[in-house]
Enzyme design. Sequence first.
Site, PDB file in Angstrom:
ATOM      1  N   CYS A 151      -1.356   0.426   7.277  1.00 33.60           N
ATOM      2  CA  CYS A 151      -2.487   0.349   7.654  1.00 33.60           C
ATOM      3  C   CYS A 151      -3.057  -1.213   6.676  1.00 33.60           C
ATOM      4  CB  CYS A 151      -3.121   1.532   6.825  1.00 33.60           C
ATOM      5  SG  CYS A 151      -3.857   2.463   8.318  1.00 33.60           S
ATOM      6  N   ARG A 152      -2.557  -0.552   5.273  1.00 31.53           N
ATOM      7  CA  ARG A 152      -4.354  -1.443   4.546  1.00 31.53           C
ATOM      8  C   ARG A 152      -2.994  -3.344   4.197  1.00 31.53           C
ATOM      9  NH1 ARG A 152      -5.446   1.868  -0.509  1.00 31.53           N
ATOM     10  NH2 ARG A 152      -3.815   2.461   0.630  1.00 31.53           N
ATOM     11  N   SER A 153      -1.269  -2.243   4.291  1.00 34.03           N
ATOM     12  CA  SER A 153      -1.252  -3.519   3.877  1.00 34.03           C
ATOM     13  C   SER A 153      -0.606  -4.869   4.714  1.00 34.03           C
ATOM     14  CB  SER A 153       0.518  -3.087   3.367  1.00 34.03           C
ATOM     15  OG  SER A 153       1.005  -1.995   3.041  1.00 34.03           O
ATOM     16  N   CYS A 176       1.016  -0.983  -0.114  1.00 35.14           N
ATOM     17  CA  CYS A 176       0.152   0.013   0.016  1.00 35.14           C
ATOM     18  C   CYS A 176       0.899   1.125   0.126  1.00 35.14           C
ATOM     19  CB  CYS A 176      -1.103  -0.385   0.883  1.00 35.14           C
ATOM     20  SG  CYS A 176       0.269   0.196   2.771  1.00 35.14           S
ATOM     21  N   ASP A 214      -8.550   2.830   1.224  1.00 32.69           N
ATOM     22  CA  ASP A 214      -7.191   3.351   2.744  1.00 32.69           C
ATOM     23  C   ASP A 214      -8.583   4.220   3.661  1.00 32.69           C
ATOM     24  OD1 ASP A 214      -5.737   4.631   4.106  1.00 32.69           O
ATOM     25  OD2 ASP A 214      -4.434   5.737   2.333  1.00 32.69           O
ATOM     26  N   ASN A 273       2.430   0.812   4.024  1.00 30.32           N
ATOM     27  CA  ASN A 273       2.507   0.098   5.104  1.00 30.32           C
ATOM     28  C   ASN A 273       2.555  -0.480   6.415  1.00 30.32           C
ATOM     29  OD1 ASN A 273       5.859  -1.862   5.715  1.00 30.32           O
ATOM     30  ND2 ASN A 273       3.815  -2.410   4.684  1.00 30.32           N
TER      31      ASN A 273
END
Length: 156
Positions: free
Chosen positions: A15-17, A10, A125, A13
Amino acid sequence: MEKPAILFVCLGNICRSPLAEAAFRDAAEKAGLEAEADSAGTADYHVGSSPDPRSIEEAAKHGIDISGYAGRQLSVEDFERFTHIFAMDHQNLRNIEALRPEGSRAHVSLFMDLVPGREGAAIADPYYDGEEQFEATWEDVDAAARALVERLAERG
């Protein structure tokens, strides 16, 4: 067959990933699939930082501790180290492709391309949204992680 090595990417690095990495590790473990997993950001904003506290909290709701994860930036070496690199959204996919060396071995795509009916979708996001968006992010990455494990197990 070579052991799969999966990288989730993301922007920062945090939140999402990291949530995608956690969901994949959990799904792979439950399925008995041996695979390497990591996450990275296309930007260097949070290198060495722990995931966002809201991501840590969301993973914990699912029995997963990601507090020890540390942010890092995507590197050219990742394209040889990993068999698959999954982007969380279209801008990160473009950033990954811009860094990708010619002839690299990694398969690069959007993570949601693995979920039937969600091909081409981005994982939103959640950084600037409320805690409920982290739950929605988890639902997306968990669905894609389970689909990835199923696909890899079929090849196994």
